[in-house]
Design an enzyme around this catalytic site. Structure first.
Site, mmCIF file in Angstrom:
data_model
loop_
_atom_site.group_PDB
_atom_site.id
_atom_site.type_symbol
_atom_site.label_atom_id
_atom_site.label_comp_id
_atom_site.label_asym_id
_atom_site.label_seq_id
_atom_site.Cartn_x
_atom_site.Cartn_y
_atom_site.Cartn_z
ATOM 1 N N GLN A 99 0.795 -1.210 0.005
ATOM 2 C CA GLN A 99 -0.143 -0.165 -0.208
ATOM 3 C C GLN A 99 0.882 1.309 -0.029
ATOM 4 O OE1 GLN A 99 -3.515 -0.620 3.004
ATOM 5 N NE2 GLN A 99 -1.483 -2.010 3.415
ATOM 6 N N HIS A 117 -1.567 1.491 -4.157
ATOM 7 C CA HIS A 117 -1.927 2.811 -4.242
ATOM 8 C C HIS A 117 -1.047 3.592 -5.111
ATOM 9 C CE1 HIS A 117 -3.885 1.812 -0.059
ATOM 10 N NE2 HIS A 117 -4.676 1.496 -0.922
ATOM 11 N N CYS A 125 -1.378 13.262 -15.939
ATOM 12 C CA CYS A 125 -2.071 14.339 -16.354
ATOM 13 C C CYS A 125 -3.509 14.203 -15.804
ATOM 14 C CB CYS A 125 -1.982 14.725 -17.755
ATOM 15 S SG CYS A 125 -3.188 15.805 -18.601
ATOM 16 N N CYS A 148 -0.309 18.923 -22.821
ATOM 17 C CA CYS A 148 -1.786 19.323 -23.329
ATOM 18 C C CYS A 148 -2.592 20.267 -22.645
ATOM 19 C CB CYS A 148 -2.640 17.775 -23.324
ATOM 20 S SG CYS A 148 -3.395 17.606 -21.599
ATOM 21 N N SER A 187 -2.175 -1.300 9.468
ATOM 22 C CA SER A 187 -3.364 -1.351 10.345
ATOM 23 C C SER A 187 -4.545 -2.040 9.818
ATOM 24 C CB SER A 187 -3.820 0.058 10.782
ATOM 25 O OG SER A 187 -4.385 0.589 9.357
ATOM 26 N N ASN A 211 3.447 -6.814 13.327
ATOM 27 C CA ASN A 211 2.903 -5.616 13.516
ATOM 28 C C ASN A 211 3.405 -5.355 14.857
ATOM 29 O OD1 ASN A 211 1.272 -3.126 14.088
ATOM 30 N ND2 ASN A 211 0.217 -3.699 12.194
HETATM 31 P P1 OAD Z 1 -1.183 2.857 8.937
HETATM 32 O O1 OAD Z 1 -0.659 4.019 9.253
HETATM 33 O O2 OAD Z 1 -2.788 3.003 9.006
HETATM 34 O O3 OAD Z 1 -0.748 1.731 9.783
HETATM 35 C C1 OAD Z 1 0.617 1.432 10.120
HETATM 36 C C2 OAD Z 1 0.848 0.090 10.894
HETATM 37 O O4 OAD Z 1 2.231 -0.143 11.033
HETATM 38 C C3 OAD Z 1 0.211 0.146 12.155
HETATM 39 O O5 OAD Z 1 -0.472 -0.868 12.374
HETATM 40 C C4 OAD Z 1 1.249 0.249 13.323
HETATM 41 O O6 OAD Z 1 1.328 -0.498 14.590
HETATM 42 C C5 OAD Z 1 2.421 -0.639 12.527
HETATM 43 N N1 OAD Z 1 3.754 -0.251 12.508
HETATM 44 C C6 OAD Z 1 4.326 0.992 12.622
HETATM 45 N N2 OAD Z 1 5.651 0.747 12.853
HETATM 46 C C7 OAD Z 1 5.994 -0.467 12.527
HETATM 47 C C8 OAD Z 1 7.184 -1.061 12.509
HETATM 48 N N3 OAD Z 1 8.481 -0.704 12.746
HETATM 49 N N4 OAD Z 1 6.995 -2.858 12.253
HETATM 50 C C9 OAD Z 1 5.741 -3.011 12.304
HETATM 51 N N5 OAD Z 1 4.663 -2.576 12.475
HETATM 52 C C10 OAD Z 1 4.717 -1.408 12.489
HETATM 53 O O7 OAD Z 1 -0.603 2.540 7.345
HETATM 54 P P2 OAD Z 1 -1.250 1.736 6.483
HETATM 55 O O8 OAD Z 1 -2.058 0.415 7.130
HETATM 56 O O9 OAD Z 1 -0.327 1.283 5.329
HETATM 57 O O10 OAD Z 1 -3.673 5.326 1.826
HETATM 58 O O11 OAD Z 1 -2.417 2.395 5.735
HETATM 59 C C11 OAD Z 1 -2.937 2.116 4.791
HETATM 60 C C12 OAD Z 1 -3.430 3.307 3.779
HETATM 61 O O12 OAD Z 1 -4.006 4.306 4.450
HETATM 62 C C13 OAD Z 1 -2.229 4.001 3.142
HETATM 63 O O13 OAD Z 1 -1.825 3.535 2.043
HETATM 64 C C14 OAD Z 1 -2.943 5.432 3.005
HETATM 65 C C15 OAD Z 1 -3.526 5.628 4.089
HETATM 66 O O14 OAD Z 1 -4.632 6.762 4.008
HETATM 67 C C16 OAD Z 1 -3.885 6.262 0.917
HETATM 68 O O15 OAD Z 1 -3.197 7.217 0.789
HETATM 69 C C17 OAD Z 1 -4.954 5.853 -0.202
#
Ligand code: OAD
Length: 242
Positions: A99, A117, A125, A148, A187, A211
């Site tokens: 992601q 993502h 564009c 364009c 998360s 995690n």
């Molecule tokens: P989040 O910020 O929601 O979650 C990060 C996760 O990583 C949490 O569960 C933390 O506990 C865990 N974490 C932090 N540091 C860590 C480490 N060193 N080792 C292991 N785990 C760790 O990020 P995403 O789940 O990636 O989307 O969020 C999903 C999407 O939400 C992103 O791609 C973005 C956001 O809105 C868009 O922008 C479309």
């Protein structure tokens, strides 16, 4: 730290899929989205990561993305990214579904990366969809434009937008097919990515979560490994392949 089942499965089975989220890049110094210091605690996603926000104030959105690019260009991939790139050498079919838009899996040498993502280093564009890389447009302009005349925007998926169809299709395919599914540093709150570990489990895979904290899927998976991915993943490689 790792179960015998996980070690044996990784050693002997054919297909593994890994889903990564912002936590994998946290140890490189890239901020995560949720949690107490998360980006969405300080910034409004509707303003910065939606087409409506962009059309209302494209300069603000560009300013924010330039700042994020600046952060990303100054960080290195960490041992977690490198371990995932190495896994690709050991496992006959290895899918890395991410992601993250920070390009760090590519930088670490992973070859089979599905960027759900998008990628923050790419632009497109809004009118003709032409793709621009980091270097082939005037990045100093507050509001870069395509030849364009259309506005350029970062080629990332914003809230309310569809994910790239072929990439999503491959992610579903890999999740259904794999023998082991690793959900790492996410998360597990944003769809459709969050449904992939569930799909994998329902299709018979052994699902493992790595995690720092528990997530909504922790009770559903087969194994939860708590800690930092930059430490756990290199240890996992050692435990399985020596
Ligand atoms: P989040 O910020 O929601 O979650 C990060 C996760 O990583 C949490 O569960 C933390 O506990 C865990 N974490 C932090 N540091 C860590 C480490 N060193 N080792 C292991 N785990 C760790 O990020 P995403 O789940 O990636 O989307 O969020 C999903 C999407 O939400 C992103 O791609 C973005 C956001 O809105 C868009 O922008 C479309």
């Amino acid at each position: 730290m790792f179960s015998k089942t996980l070690i044996e499965k990784l050693k002997n089975l054919q297909c593994t899929a890994a889903l990564t989220g912002a936590g994998v890049s946290a140890e490189s110094g890239v901020p995560t989205f949720r949690g107490k210091d998360g980006i969405w605690k300080k910034m409004k996603p509707q303003e910065l990561a939606s087409i409506e926000g962009f059309m209302k104030n494209p300069e603000l959105v560009w300013e924010w993305y330039k700042m994020r690019r600046e952060i990303i260009s100054n960080v290195e991939c960490n041992p977690g990214h490198k371990a995932l790139a190495r896994m690709e050498d050991f496992i006959p079919e290895f899918w890395l579904i991410t992601q993250n838009v920070d390009d760090l899996h590519n930088k670490a040498g992973s070859r089979n990366v599905l960027e759900l993502h998008g990628n923050i280093l790419r632009n497109k564009c809004i009118k003709c969809q032409k793709i621009y890389t980091e270097t082939d447009f005037d990045a100093s302009s507050a509001l870069p434009r395509c030849s364009c005349g259309g506005l350029l925007r970062p080629d990332v998926v914003w809230f309310g937008e569809m994910l790239p169809a072929e990439i999503l299709h491959s992610a579903f395919y890999a999740s259904k097919k794999c023998d082991v599914f690793l959900s790492i540093g996410t998360s597990a709150q944003v769809q459709p990515a969050a449904s992939l570990p569930v799909l994998a489990k329902d299709s018979g895979a052994y699902v493992v979560e790595i995690n720092k904290e528990r997530t909504p899927i922790s009770d559903y998976v087969d194994e939860v490994i708590t800690g930092q991915s930059g430490e756990i993943l290199p240890d996992l490689i050692k435990a399985v392949w020596g």
